[in-house]
Design a protein around this motif. Structure first.
Motif, PDB file in Angstrom:
ATOM      1  N   LYS A   1     -12.237  -0.348   9.129  1.00 37.15           N
ATOM      2  CA  LYS A   1     -12.754  -1.594   9.695  1.00 37.15           C
ATOM      3  C   LYS A   1     -12.000  -2.819   9.183  1.00 37.15           C
ATOM      4  O   LYS A   1     -12.147  -3.908   9.744  1.00 37.15           O
ATOM      5  N   LEU A   2     -11.218  -2.668   8.115  1.00 33.17           N
ATOM      6  CA  LEU A   2     -10.491  -3.790   7.545  1.00 33.17           C
ATOM      7  C   LEU A   2      -9.310  -4.174   8.430  1.00 33.17           C
ATOM      8  O   LEU A   2      -8.776  -3.323   9.152  1.00 33.17           O
ATOM      9  N   PRO A   3      -8.866  -5.438   8.391  1.00 31.74           N
ATOM     10  CA  PRO A   3      -7.659  -5.814   9.129  1.00 31.74           C
ATOM     11  C   PRO A   3      -6.474  -4.949   8.736  1.00 31.74           C
ATOM     12  O   PRO A   3      -6.370  -4.498   7.594  1.00 31.74           O
ATOM     13  N   ALA A   4      -5.584  -4.733   9.672  1.00 35.93           N
ATOM     14  CA  ALA A   4      -4.506  -3.757   9.477  1.00 35.93           C
ATOM     15  C   ALA A   4      -3.605  -4.112   8.305  1.00 35.93           C
ATOM     16  O   ALA A   4      -3.074  -3.221   7.633  1.00 35.93           O
ATOM     17  N   ASP A   5      -3.398  -5.408   8.042  1.00 34.79           N
ATOM     18  CA  ASP A   5      -2.473  -5.813   6.985  1.00 34.79           C
ATOM     19  C   ASP A   5      -3.156  -6.039   5.645  1.00 34.79           C
ATOM     20  O   ASP A   5      -2.557  -6.590   4.725  1.00 34.79           O
ATOM     21  N   THR A   6      -4.408  -5.621   5.505  1.00 37.99           N
ATOM     22  CA  THR A   6      -5.131  -5.789   4.241  1.00 37.99           C
ATOM     23  C   THR A   6      -4.557  -4.859   3.181  1.00 37.99           C
ATOM     24  O   THR A   6      -4.323  -3.672   3.440  1.00 37.99           O
ATOM     25  N   LEU A   7      -4.331  -5.387   1.990  1.00 42.46           N
ATOM     26  CA  LEU A   7      -3.840  -4.592   0.868  1.00 42.46           C
ATOM     27  C   LEU A   7      -5.005  -4.222  -0.041  1.00 42.46           C
ATOM     28  O   LEU A   7      -5.887  -5.047  -0.298  1.00 42.46           O
ATOM     29  N   LEU A   8      -5.008  -2.984  -0.503  1.00 45.71           N
ATOM     30  CA  LEU A   8      -6.068  -2.485  -1.371  1.00 45.71           C
ATOM     31  C   LEU A   8      -5.537  -2.338  -2.789  1.00 45.71           C
ATOM     32  O   LEU A   8      -4.443  -1.815  -3.004  1.00 45.71           O
ATOM     33  N   LEU A   9      -6.319  -2.781  -3.744  1.00 46.15           N
ATOM     34  CA  LEU A   9      -5.942  -2.705  -5.151  1.00 46.15           C
ATOM     35  C   LEU A   9      -7.166  -2.289  -5.936  1.00 46.15           C
ATOM     36  O   LEU A   9      -8.276  -2.784  -5.693  1.00 46.15           O
ATOM     37  N   ARG A  10      -6.983  -1.385  -6.868  1.00 51.15           N
ATOM     38  CA  ARG A  10      -8.105  -0.840  -7.625  1.00 51.15           C
ATOM     39  C   ARG A  10      -8.200  -1.488  -8.993  1.00 51.15           C
ATOM     40  O   ARG A  10      -7.197  -1.701  -9.668  1.00 51.15           O
ATOM     41  N   LYS A  11      -9.405  -1.836  -9.377  1.00 56.55           N
ATOM     42  CA  LYS A  11      -9.644  -2.321 -10.732  1.00 56.55           C
ATOM     43  C   LYS A  11      -9.606  -1.147 -11.709  1.00 56.55           C
ATOM     44  O   LYS A  11     -10.047  -0.051 -11.363  1.00 56.55           O
ATOM     45  N   PRO A  12      -9.125  -1.358 -12.898  1.00 55.94           N
ATOM     46  CA  PRO A  12      -8.499  -2.573 -13.414  1.00 55.94           C
ATOM     47  C   PRO A  12      -7.031  -2.622 -13.006  1.00 55.94           C
ATOM     48  O   PRO A  12      -6.301  -1.646 -13.168  1.00 55.94           O
ATOM     49  N   ALA A  13      -6.606  -3.765 -12.467  1.00 52.49           N
ATOM     50  CA  ALA A  13      -5.216  -3.962 -12.062  1.00 52.49           C
ATOM     51  C   ALA A  13      -4.507  -4.793 -13.131  1.00 52.49           C
ATOM     52  O   ALA A  13      -4.965  -5.891 -13.460  1.00 52.49           O
ATOM     53  N   GLY A  14      -3.421  -4.277 -13.670  1.00 46.46           N
ATOM     54  CA  GLY A  14      -2.658  -4.995 -14.671  1.00 46.46           C
ATOM     55  C   GLY A  14      -1.978  -6.214 -14.080  1.00 46.46           C
ATOM     56  O   GLY A  14      -1.842  -6.341 -12.864  1.00 46.46           O
ATOM     57  N   PRO A  15      -1.525  -7.123 -14.928  1.00 45.59           N
ATOM     58  CA  PRO A  15      -0.873  -8.355 -14.442  1.00 45.59           C
ATOM     59  C   PRO A  15       0.315  -8.078 -13.532  1.00 45.59           C
ATOM     60  O   PRO A  15       0.454  -8.718 -12.478  1.00 45.59           O
ATOM     61  N   ALA A  16       1.179  -7.129 -13.920  1.00 44.87           N
ATOM     62  CA  ALA A  16       2.363  -6.847 -13.108  1.00 44.87           C
ATOM     63  C   ALA A  16       1.973  -6.312 -11.739  1.00 44.87           C
ATOM     64  O   ALA A  16       2.529  -6.723 -10.708  1.00 44.87           O
ATOM     65  N   ASN A  17       0.999  -5.413 -11.708  1.00 42.71           N
ATOM     66  CA  ASN A  17       0.564  -4.828 -10.439  1.00 42.71           C
ATOM     67  C   ASN A  17      -0.095  -5.873  -9.556  1.00 42.71           C
ATOM     68  O   ASN A  17       0.148  -5.939  -8.339  1.00 42.71           O
ATOM     69  N   LEU A  18      -0.935  -6.721 -10.152  1.00 42.46           N
ATOM     70  CA  LEU A  18      -1.610  -7.768  -9.384  1.00 42.46           C
ATOM     71  C   LEU A  18      -0.598  -8.770  -8.844  1.00 42.46           C
ATOM     72  O   LEU A  18      -0.665  -9.183  -7.681  1.00 42.46           O
ATOM     73  N   MET A  19       0.368  -9.168  -9.686  1.00 48.75           N
ATOM     74  CA  MET A  19       1.375 -10.139  -9.248  1.00 48.75           C
ATOM     75  C   MET A  19       2.230  -9.578  -8.116  1.00 48.75           C
ATOM     76  O   MET A  19       2.514 -10.266  -7.125  1.00 48.75           O
ATOM     77  N   GLU A  20       2.625  -8.320  -8.234  1.00 48.79           N
ATOM     78  CA  GLU A  20       3.433  -7.705  -7.175  1.00 48.79           C
ATOM     79  C   GLU A  20       2.660  -7.624  -5.872  1.00 48.79           C
ATOM     80  O   GLU A  20       3.196  -7.901  -4.790  1.00 48.79           O
ATOM     81  N   THR A  21       1.372  -7.242  -5.950  1.00 52.63           N
ATOM     82  CA  THR A  21       0.559  -7.125  -4.739  1.00 52.63           C
ATOM     83  C   THR A  21       0.365  -8.484  -4.081  1.00 52.63           C
ATOM     84  O   THR A  21       0.421  -8.613  -2.848  1.00 52.63           O
ATOM     85  N   MET A  22       0.152  -9.514  -4.881  1.00 53.13           N
ATOM     86  CA  MET A  22       0.002 -10.857  -4.323  1.00 53.13           C
ATOM     87  C   MET A  22       1.300 -11.306  -3.652  1.00 53.13           C
ATOM     88  O   MET A  22       1.281 -11.920  -2.576  1.00 53.13           O
ATOM     89  N   ALA A  23       2.436 -11.007  -4.279  1.00 50.25           N
ATOM     90  CA  ALA A  23       3.719 -11.389  -3.698  1.00 50.25           C
ATOM     91  C   ALA A  23       3.962 -10.661  -2.382  1.00 50.25           C
ATOM     92  O   ALA A  23       4.468 -11.241  -1.409  1.00 50.25           O
ATOM     93  N   ARG A  24       3.577  -9.390  -2.314  1.00 50.54           N
ATOM     94  CA  ARG A  24       3.722  -8.640  -1.064  1.00 50.54           C
ATOM     95  C   ARG A  24       2.842  -9.231   0.023  1.00 50.54           C
ATOM     96  O   ARG A  24       3.256  -9.374   1.179  1.00 50.54           O
ATOM     97  N   ALA A  25       1.604  -9.589  -0.351  1.00 48.00           N
ATOM     98  CA  ALA A  25       0.688 -10.153   0.636  1.00 48.00           C
ATOM     99  C   ALA A  25       1.191 -11.488   1.166  1.00 48.00           C
ATOM    100  O   ALA A  25       1.059 -11.797   2.366  1.00 48.00           O
ATOM    101  N   LEU A  26       1.800 -12.285   0.287  1.00 43.71           N
ATOM    102  CA  LEU A  26       2.301 -13.599   0.677  1.00 43.71           C
ATOM    103  C   LEU A  26       3.707 -13.538   1.261  1.00 43.71           C
ATOM    104  O   LEU A  26       4.263 -14.571   1.643  1.00 43.71           O
ATOM    105  N   GLY A  27       4.301 -12.357   1.278  1.00 46.19           N
ATOM    106  CA  GLY A  27       5.636 -12.214   1.849  1.00 46.19           C
ATOM    107  C   GLY A  27       6.724 -12.786   0.975  1.00 46.19           C
ATOM    108  O   GLY A  27       7.752 -13.249   1.454  1.00 46.19           O
ATOM    109  N   ARG A  28       6.513 -12.734  -0.358  1.00 45.97           N
ATOM    110  CA  ARG A  28       7.487 -13.318  -1.273  1.00 45.97           C
ATOM    111  C   ARG A  28       8.197 -12.233  -2.057  1.00 45.97           C
ATOM    112  O   ARG A  28       8.590 -12.423  -3.180  1.00 45.97           O
TER     113      ARG A  28
END
Length: 604
Positions: free
Chosen positions: A577-604
């Motif tokens: 049911k989620l939008p097709a481009d939604t990224l999933l991340l599981r807690k606990p997410a380390g800083p590197a993993n969270l930063m990379e996922t945010m950069a992917r979501a923002l297209g950076r």
């Protein structure tokens, strides 16, 4: 489904069935305990229903075979009697209906959707019809000599009826003893002398007693096995429920702890020679290792219970290896090692696997190689070994693995003596256990190990080649610029919300922290600027979910990059049911993993 009643109802319960209790071993001659020879534990109504459901599923095919075999035997006897002149063609035709009925019962089981629930009835019809046919033929002929040919022919049927478990114990005993009484009476009716009846009576009595003992023991063993299986299944379910609760209770505080550690590390790094800078850095490493250990324990449990189902897709092996090289290069350098990842220079570039699970498998193998190598190098390379297979080598110049430990290293919490004495190598010894469990869950994936003590190890991961896709030449950079990004953060756990807010602020993000849909709607009404990124927990209080948050944000701002950060597993139907481009991340997410996922979501 109709469940057979216990043997002769109340009489059978008192004679054969016992209350649940400890099993008693035999004693005395031949280790037999006469008191428990006929003791059978009975179940409660629900368990009894499940027991017969499982039994019928197992017995469907053997019963089909038995019906065909019985029909073939009757047909053979008819043809033999016709050939020897014992019966006329008319008499042969009169005996054919039994063959046709048995074949009809077989056909019913073959095509009926309710075949499983009718096994007890079909078995009773087949056995009763066979015995009745022999008795009718004997009475119809009225020849005393035929009795000597008839009752021995029933012996295999008795053994078959008692030895197999197509019918309930009540029906099996009723069939056996009624036939044992009917045969001598029919013999006496057609004029068989009493002296000639005695051997048949004794034989039938012995067969029925032996059949009773055998049938009761098989029934008791079957029920005991089913009970043990149910206990094991219940234990697995209890373990799964415990791990599910443990997952949520651990991931939430670990996520907050990881964020606070990142904030502290950033604050210390901004001041030269800060007295706790080294401690903050070490604390971050320990927290990251704890996060990995917790994730591996829960992942292994999910794999064993079937909760984690591989999501198979085409995976670019070069992109995956490049990301792992970025992830582990610094770790290898800290130990004075050289990590060399050889990307493929020619097709195939794609494999058919679960990208997340495969990344964890290879990452664990690289991490294990780094921690068990004192000096030298680690090489990762994928080679084509056939039209449908790639072989990925993770080779190191480490200490190697002795023959007696090659099975132990894939067990949970196993750490060698060298690893235990190495204060620079963190971990609980779970990584290779996950590698083994995950590899078995992925189709056409396998793992082999070649190692010589003192000469290093070569872990070889065999992977299926996927349909060719265009080669991706870009690699995710080591650093990302998130400064100035407006992030809307939703989480109902105050500690997690506060910690993540502080972490994102240290990265230069503008953060709006919210805890529910009502706060989100109020914030959207006041915002002048639309968020650049939405990060939300999936399960919130008051039965709200990320679906409610996404609906509210999208209605006000339109579609925007979204990350779901959840401590609990999200069902497949909810993910769909989620939008097709939604990224999933599981807690606990380390800083590197969270930063990379945010950069992917923002297209950076």
């Amino acid at each position: 489904m109709r469940i057979p009643k216990p043997l002769f109802d109340k009489l059978a319960v008192k004679a054969f069935f016992r209350q649940p209790g400890a099993d008693h071993l035999g004693c005395g001659l031949f280790n037999i305990n006469l008191r428990n020879l006929f003791a059978i534990r009975y179940f409660d109504t629900e368990t009894e229903h499940l027991f017969w459901q499982e039994r019928y599923l197992v017995l469907l095919t053997p019963l089909k075979f038995a019906l065909v075999l019985g029909a073939s035997a009757f047909l053979a006897y008819i043809i033999l009697d016709l050939y020897t002149g014992n019966i006329t063609p008319v008499e042969a035709l009169s005996r054919l209906p039994v063959v046709l009925v048995l074949l009809g019962l077989f056909s019913y089981l073959q095509v009926s959707p309710h075949a499983v629930s009718r096994i007890n009835t079909i078995a009773k019809l087949g056995a009763g019809l066979s015995a009745s046919h022999l008795l009718v033929v004997m009475l119809f002929d009225g020849d005393p000599r035929y009795y000597e040919d008839t009752w021995p022919g029933l012996l295999p049927m008795y053994f078959f009826s008692y030895g197999q478990m197509f019918m309930s114990l009540r029906a099996t005993l009723g069939f056996g003893w009624c036939t044992a009484v009917a045969m001598p009476l029919s013999g006496a009716y057609i004029g068989v002398e009493t002296v000639a009846l005695i051997p048949s009576i004794l034989n039938l009595l012995i067969v029925n007693i032996f059949g009773l003992c055998t049938r009761c023991q098989l029934e008791a063993y079957s029920r005991r096995s089913f009970r043990e299986k149910r206990n094991a299944e219940n234990s697995t379910e209890d373990k799964t429920r415990f791990l599910h609760q443990l997952s949520h209770n651990l991931r939430q505080p670990l996520q907050a702890l990881s964020c606070y550690s990142s904030v502290l590390d950033t604050a210390c790094s901004q001041q030269d020679n800060h007295p706790i800078q080294h401690i903050a850095g070490r604390m971050g490493l320990v927290i990251d290792e704890l996060n990995v250990a917790v994730n591996h324990v829960l992942d292994i449990a999910n794999l064993e219970s079937g909760k984690q189902i591989p999501l198979l897709t085409n995976v670019d092996i070069n992109l995956l290896l490049a990301r792992l090289e970025n992830q582990f290069t610094a770790q290898a350098a800290l130990r004075g090692l050289k990590l060399k990842v050889c990307l493929r220079q020619s097709p195939p570039y794609n494999i058919y696997s679960d990208a997340c699970m495969l990344s964890q498998i290879i990452g664990n193998l690289i991490d294990n190689a780094i921690k068990y190598t004192d000096r030298g190098w680690i090489v990762v390379a994928a080679v084509k070994i056939g039209p449908e297979r790639l072989k990925l080598h993770i080779v190191d110049s480490g200490t190697g693995i002795i023959e007696t430990m090659r099975d132990d290293i894939f067990k949970e919490f196993f750490r060698s003596n060298r690893r235990q004495s190495d204060h620079h190598s963190q971990g609980l010894g779970i990584g290779l256990a996950y590698v083994s469990a995950a590899t078995k869950c992925l189709p056409q994936h396998s793992l082999q190990l070649y190692s010589r003590p003192g000469r290093g190890s070569d872990f070889q991961l065999y992977l299926p080649i996927a349909v060719s896709m265009p080669k991706i030449g870009t690699v995710m950079p080591l650093g990302y610029s998130l400064a100035g990004s407006f992030v809307m953060l939703i989480d109902d756990d105050f500690e997690v919300l506060d910690a993540m807010t502080k972490q994102l602020v240290t990265w230069g993000c503008l953060v709006q922290s919210l805890s529910c849909k009502a706060e989100t709607l109020a914030a959207l009404a006041e915002n002048i600027r639309a968020p650049d990124l939405l990060i939300s927990d999936f399960y919130l209080q008051e039965r709200e979910t990320a679906h409610d948050i996404i609906e509210a944000v999208y209605a006000d701002c339109g579609p925007l990059p979204t990350i779901i950060l959840s401590a609990r597993a999200i069902p497949d139907q909810e993910k769909a049911k989620l939008p097709a481009d939604t990224l999933l991340l599981r807690k606990p997410a380390g800083p590197a993993n969270l930063m990379e996922t945010m950069a992917r979501a923002l297209g950076r």
